[in-house]
Enzyme design. Structure first.
Site, PDB file in Angstrom:
ATOM      1  N   ASN A 111      -1.994  12.548   8.693  1.00  0.00           N
ATOM      2  CA  ASN A 111      -2.465  13.212   7.502  1.00  0.00           C
ATOM      3  C   ASN A 111      -3.898  12.676   7.388  1.00  0.00           C
ATOM      4  O   ASN A 111      -4.777  13.649   6.888  1.00  0.00           O
ATOM      5  CB  ASN A 111      -1.686  12.669   6.303  1.00  0.00           C
ATOM      6  CG  ASN A 111      -0.273  13.135   6.209  1.00  0.00           C
ATOM      7  OD1 ASN A 111       0.090  13.885   7.407  1.00  0.00           O
ATOM      8  ND2 ASN A 111       0.549  12.796   5.399  1.00  0.00           N
ATOM      9  N   HIS A 157     -28.216  54.173  -7.573  1.00  0.00           N
ATOM     10  CA  HIS A 157     -27.048  55.103  -7.574  1.00  0.00           C
ATOM     11  C   HIS A 157     -27.108  55.955  -6.373  1.00  0.00           C
ATOM     12  O   HIS A 157     -26.803  57.031  -6.325  1.00  0.00           O
ATOM     13  CB  HIS A 157     -26.946  56.068  -8.865  1.00  0.00           C
ATOM     14  CG  HIS A 157     -27.195  55.539 -10.160  1.00  0.00           C
ATOM     15  ND1 HIS A 157     -26.260  54.915 -10.851  1.00  0.00           N
ATOM     16  CD2 HIS A 157     -28.166  54.920 -10.687  1.00  0.00           C
ATOM     17  CE1 HIS A 157     -26.626  54.272 -11.974  1.00  0.00           C
ATOM     18  NE2 HIS A 157     -27.969  54.329 -11.954  1.00  0.00           N
ATOM     19  N   SER A 278     -19.509  58.441  22.532  1.00  0.00           N
ATOM     20  CA  SER A 278     -18.159  58.819  22.493  1.00  0.00           C
ATOM     21  C   SER A 278     -17.560  59.349  23.927  1.00  0.00           C
ATOM     22  O   SER A 278     -18.188  59.717  24.472  1.00  0.00           O
ATOM     23  CB  SER A 278     -18.203  60.143  21.469  1.00  0.00           C
ATOM     24  OG  SER A 278     -17.135  60.838  21.522  1.00  0.00           O
ATOM     25  N   LYS A 284     -23.063  62.064  20.808  1.00  0.00           N
ATOM     26  CA  LYS A 284     -22.966  60.988  19.889  1.00  0.00           C
ATOM     27  C   LYS A 284     -23.513  59.617  20.215  1.00  0.00           C
ATOM     28  O   LYS A 284     -23.641  59.084  21.548  1.00  0.00           O
ATOM     29  CB  LYS A 284     -21.384  60.615  19.777  1.00  0.00           C
ATOM     30  CG  LYS A 284     -20.618  61.777  18.773  1.00  0.00           C
ATOM     31  CD  LYS A 284     -21.306  62.006  17.340  1.00  0.00           C
ATOM     32  CE  LYS A 284     -20.915  60.764  16.537  1.00  0.00           C
ATOM     33  NZ  LYS A 284     -19.443  60.883  16.227  1.00  0.00           N
ATOM     34  N   ASN A 286     -23.200  56.020  18.164  1.00  0.00           N
ATOM     35  CA  ASN A 286     -22.626  55.300  17.126  1.00  0.00           C
ATOM     36  C   ASN A 286     -22.987  54.027  16.856  1.00  0.00           C
ATOM     37  O   ASN A 286     -23.241  53.200  17.845  1.00  0.00           O
ATOM     38  CB  ASN A 286     -20.990  55.477  17.256  1.00  0.00           C
ATOM     39  CG  ASN A 286     -20.388  56.677  17.404  1.00  0.00           C
ATOM     40  OD1 ASN A 286     -21.064  57.890  16.860  1.00  0.00           O
ATOM     41  ND2 ASN A 286     -19.522  57.096  18.189  1.00  0.00           N
ATOM     42  N   GLU A 291     -20.791  48.945  12.107  1.00  0.00           N
ATOM     43  CA  GLU A 291     -19.431  49.294  11.550  1.00  0.00           C
ATOM     44  C   GLU A 291     -18.538  48.099  11.749  1.00  0.00           C
ATOM     45  O   GLU A 291     -17.596  47.822  10.888  1.00  0.00           O
ATOM     46  CB  GLU A 291     -18.916  50.411  12.217  1.00  0.00           C
ATOM     47  CG  GLU A 291     -19.734  51.940  11.865  1.00  0.00           C
ATOM     48  CD  GLU A 291     -19.212  53.063  12.535  1.00  0.00           C
ATOM     49  OE1 GLU A 291     -18.785  53.872  12.206  1.00  0.00           O
ATOM     50  OE2 GLU A 291     -19.392  52.786  13.951  1.00  0.00           O
ATOM     51  N   TYR A 318       0.018  15.217   0.929  1.00  0.00           N
ATOM     52  CA  TYR A 318      -0.047  16.125   2.051  1.00  0.00           C
ATOM     53  C   TYR A 318       1.410  16.869   2.026  1.00  0.00           C
ATOM     54  O   TYR A 318       2.431  16.356   1.742  1.00  0.00           O
ATOM     55  CB  TYR A 318      -0.097  15.325   3.382  1.00  0.00           C
ATOM     56  CG  TYR A 318       0.005  16.229   4.714  1.00  0.00           C
ATOM     57  CD1 TYR A 318      -1.109  16.900   5.380  1.00  0.00           C
ATOM     58  CD2 TYR A 318       1.240  16.797   5.341  1.00  0.00           C
ATOM     59  CE1 TYR A 318      -0.974  17.665   6.444  1.00  0.00           C
ATOM     60  CE2 TYR A 318       1.404  17.388   6.275  1.00  0.00           C
ATOM     61  CZ  TYR A 318       0.406  18.087   6.868  1.00  0.00           C
ATOM     62  OH  TYR A 318       0.299  18.926   7.958  1.00  0.00           O
ATOM     63  N   GLN A 323      -0.957  22.715   7.464  1.00  0.00           N
ATOM     64  CA  GLN A 323      -1.057  23.069   8.863  1.00  0.00           C
ATOM     65  C   GLN A 323      -1.637  24.344   8.799  1.00  0.00           C
ATOM     66  O   GLN A 323      -2.337  24.753   9.940  1.00  0.00           O
ATOM     67  CB  GLN A 323       0.026  22.911   9.773  1.00  0.00           C
ATOM     68  CG  GLN A 323       0.049  23.252  11.163  1.00  0.00           C
ATOM     69  CD  GLN A 323       1.028  22.584  11.782  1.00  0.00           C
ATOM     70  OE1 GLN A 323       1.164  21.429  12.204  1.00  0.00           O
ATOM     71  NE2 GLN A 323       2.187  23.463  12.300  1.00  0.00           N
ATOM     72  N   LYS A 326      -5.665  25.956   9.294  1.00  0.00           N
ATOM     73  CA  LYS A 326      -6.585  26.019  10.581  1.00  0.00           C
ATOM     74  C   LYS A 326      -7.015  27.322  11.120  1.00  0.00           C
ATOM     75  O   LYS A 326      -8.183  27.914  11.259  1.00  0.00           O
ATOM     76  CB  LYS A 326      -6.274  24.859  11.417  1.00  0.00           C
ATOM     77  CG  LYS A 326      -6.564  23.544  11.500  1.00  0.00           C
ATOM     78  CD  LYS A 326      -5.561  22.549  12.143  1.00  0.00           C
ATOM     79  CE  LYS A 326      -5.010  21.566  11.416  1.00  0.00           C
ATOM     80  NZ  LYS A 326      -4.167  21.889  10.305  1.00  0.00           N
TER      81      LYS A 326
HETATM   82  N1  ARG Z   1      -0.444  19.260  12.728  1.00  0.00           N
HETATM   83  C1  ARG Z   1      -0.556  18.705  11.630  1.00  0.00           C
HETATM   84  C2  ARG Z   1      -1.600  19.704  10.613  1.00  0.00           C
HETATM   85  O1  ARG Z   1      -2.231  20.264  11.234  1.00  0.00           O
HETATM   86  C3  ARG Z   1      -0.786  17.227  11.521  1.00  0.00           C
HETATM   87  C4  ARG Z   1      -0.467  16.602  10.238  1.00  0.00           C
HETATM   88  C5  ARG Z   1       0.964  16.197  10.383  1.00  0.00           C
HETATM   89  N2  ARG Z   1       1.421  15.565   9.328  1.00  0.00           N
HETATM   90  C6  ARG Z   1       2.769  15.354   9.060  1.00  0.00           C
HETATM   91  N3  ARG Z   1       3.148  14.583   8.032  1.00  0.00           N
HETATM   92  N4  ARG Z   1       3.525  15.916   9.492  1.00  0.00           N
HETATM   93  O2  ARG Z   1      -1.504  19.480   9.285  1.00  0.00           O
END
Ligand code: ARG
Length: 460
Positions: A111, A157, A278, A284, A286, A291, A318, A323, A326
């Site tokens: 953690n 506007h 195109s 064309k 583009n 975009e 935690y 998780q 990420k």
């Molecule tokens: N892979 C976990 C995460 O990204 C790591 C931490 C996991 N901790 C736990 N107590 N299971 O959060």
């Protein structure tokens, strides 16, 4: 499947589907470098504190350095069966150096480890994003410098409003990016806190020297509360929010580029190398880069919303939900890192149709306010002046001409205060150059603003 690290309490190994469900290695493998640097610092400190002996520390250090080198050159690839990068590296280390590897996790939890790794990773990414921001910022300044006298209509506007210059218009985006850079700097300052030593949630009984770890890893502070440190993802939310705000700016600029490159506006030509054709329509060209940038804005907003929603109901400390942080923050940083060089190149290579811009400014009564101001300078109250200028505009609309095309006789019918110098007052170059107070579009004022902008950020 490998025996899990928590095999003591368990009678069965994890169901293989659940193993895959639980795993984050697919997306957290990119943290390998930060994980190893964190472990090196932790192990060095454990040895200095006499918590592990120096031979074990040397073996850990050598093992981790080897693993890092093998990751870097592709000899070592993370095992997709591992739960996450932290477990994979620890298992790999133990496979190589035996019992010493099993001592590395003393006084540490995944953690606080993951909180550290993510801070380290995002801190590194922010340095790269800042460089990309600066390159974009400097490109905007360079292009603006070439267009201090390029008259174009300013809009409200989406209706032509008053004459400005392209430099002045771009200066608006320069200000936005300046705020993006300083916002990122603020975010990095708050990210700069070292969480290791917080353990799972309640610190540790080992006499860790947290400051030493912070010093090795180059953090300015250590976290003050173990529960906050392992359950805080403000730094990721804040970065996603900075990036989302930047994407608002990028998307607005792209919207203008798309409009300006249309045949209806024809204010700019995009470089062939930054445009696409195109598959069916041979004529064309583009503005895909613009975009796509506008489109990718939604992803980054989504990433921010993912993070906010992820965290909002979590009790301390935690929870595994975290998780999920990420993929969202990685997607946001990856997206912005794709957008910045593409957008910088797009702006750098576009050709400005200065005559078309000037024509558009001349054609839309953008000097009507200046005519009213002229009458004010002759003593007419502004409201009356507004009305006289409005009537003159109406008169022109009926004749399909512009204010500057009228003869003096035609004009004086509307007000006897109008004299021959009116033509100078409503000349577009004059309209712009007389707006010469700080922040206004006169070339002199914009040049001063550009010089200030150029001096704003040190490029070290
Ligand atoms: N892979 C976990 C995460 O990204 C790591 C931490 C996991 N901790 C736990 N107590 N299971 O959060």
């Amino acid at each position: 499947m490998a025996t899990p690290l928590w095999n003591g309490r368990f009678r069965k190994s994890l169901n293989s589907q659940i193993n895959a469900y639980n795993a984050s290695i697919r997306f957290d493998a990119r943290l390998y470098r930060q994980d190893i640097l964190g472990s090196l610092a932790h192990a060095a400190m454990l040895a200095d504190q006499g918590i592990i002996d120096t031979e074990d520390e040397a073996a850990i250090r050598q093992g981790l350095i080897e693993i890092l080198a093998e990751f870097e050159d592709g000899r070592l690839v993370p095992d997709p069966e591992s739960e996450d990068i932290h477990m994979f590296i620890e298992a790999e280390l133990t496979r190589r150096i035996g019992d010493a590897g099993k001592r590395l996790h003393t006084g540490r939890s995944r953690n606080d480890q993951v909180a550290l790794d993510l801070r380290l990773y995002l801190r590194d990414v922010c340095i790269e994003i800042r460089d990309d921001y600066l390159a974009f910022y400097q490109t905007l300044i360079a292009v603006a410098r070439q267009h201090l006298h390029t008259i174009m209509p300013g809009y409200t506007h989406m209706q032509r409003a008053q004459p400005i210059t392209l430099a002045h218009h771009l200066m608006a985006y320069i200000e936005m990016v300046a705020r993006d850079i300083s916002r990122l700097d603020d975010c990095v300052r708050r990210m700069d806190v070292m969480p290791l030593g917080s353990g799972a949630l309640a610190g540790t009984t080992f006499p860790l020297n947290r400051q030493q770890v912070a010093d090795i890893l180059g953090f300015s502070e250590i976290s003050a509360n173990s529960m906050d440190a392992v359950s805080d993802r403000d730094f990721a939310i804040e970065l996603a929010s900075c990036l989302a705000i930047f994407m608002v700016h990028a998307s607005r600029l792209c919207e203008e580029i798309i409009l300006w490159s249309s045949q209806e506006f024809a204010f700019i030509d995009l470089d062939d190398a930054y445009s696409t054709g195109s598959s069916i329509m041979p004529q064309k060209k583009n503005p895909d880069v613009a975009e796509l940038t506008r489109g990718k804005t939604g992803r980054v907003f989504g990433d921010l919303m993912t993070l906010l929603t992820l965290m909002k109901g979590l009790p301390l400390a935690y929870n595994k939900d975290m998780q999920e942080d990420k993929e969202a923050i990685f997607d946001a940083v990856d997206t912005v890192r794709l957008v910045l060089p593409a957008l910088t190149g797009l702006i750098e290579t576009m050709t400005v149709q200065t005559e078309r811009m000037a024509e558009a400014a001349a054609g839309g009564f953008t000097n009507a306010t200046d005519l009213a101001d002229y009458l004010v300078s002759r003593g007419l109250p502004f409201r009356n002046a507004h009305s006289v200028a409005g009537k003159l505009v109406r008169y022109c609309l009926d004749r399909d001409c512009n204010l500057q095309d009228l003869s003096l006789d035609e004009m004086t019918v509307f007000s006897p205060l109008i004299e021959a110098d009116v033509y100078e007052a409503i000349d577009l170059n004059q309209c712009v150059s007389r707006r010469n107070i700080p922040g206004a579009p006169a070339p002199e004022a914009v040049l001063a603003a550009l010089d200030q902008a150029a001096a704003r950020f040190s490029t070290t």
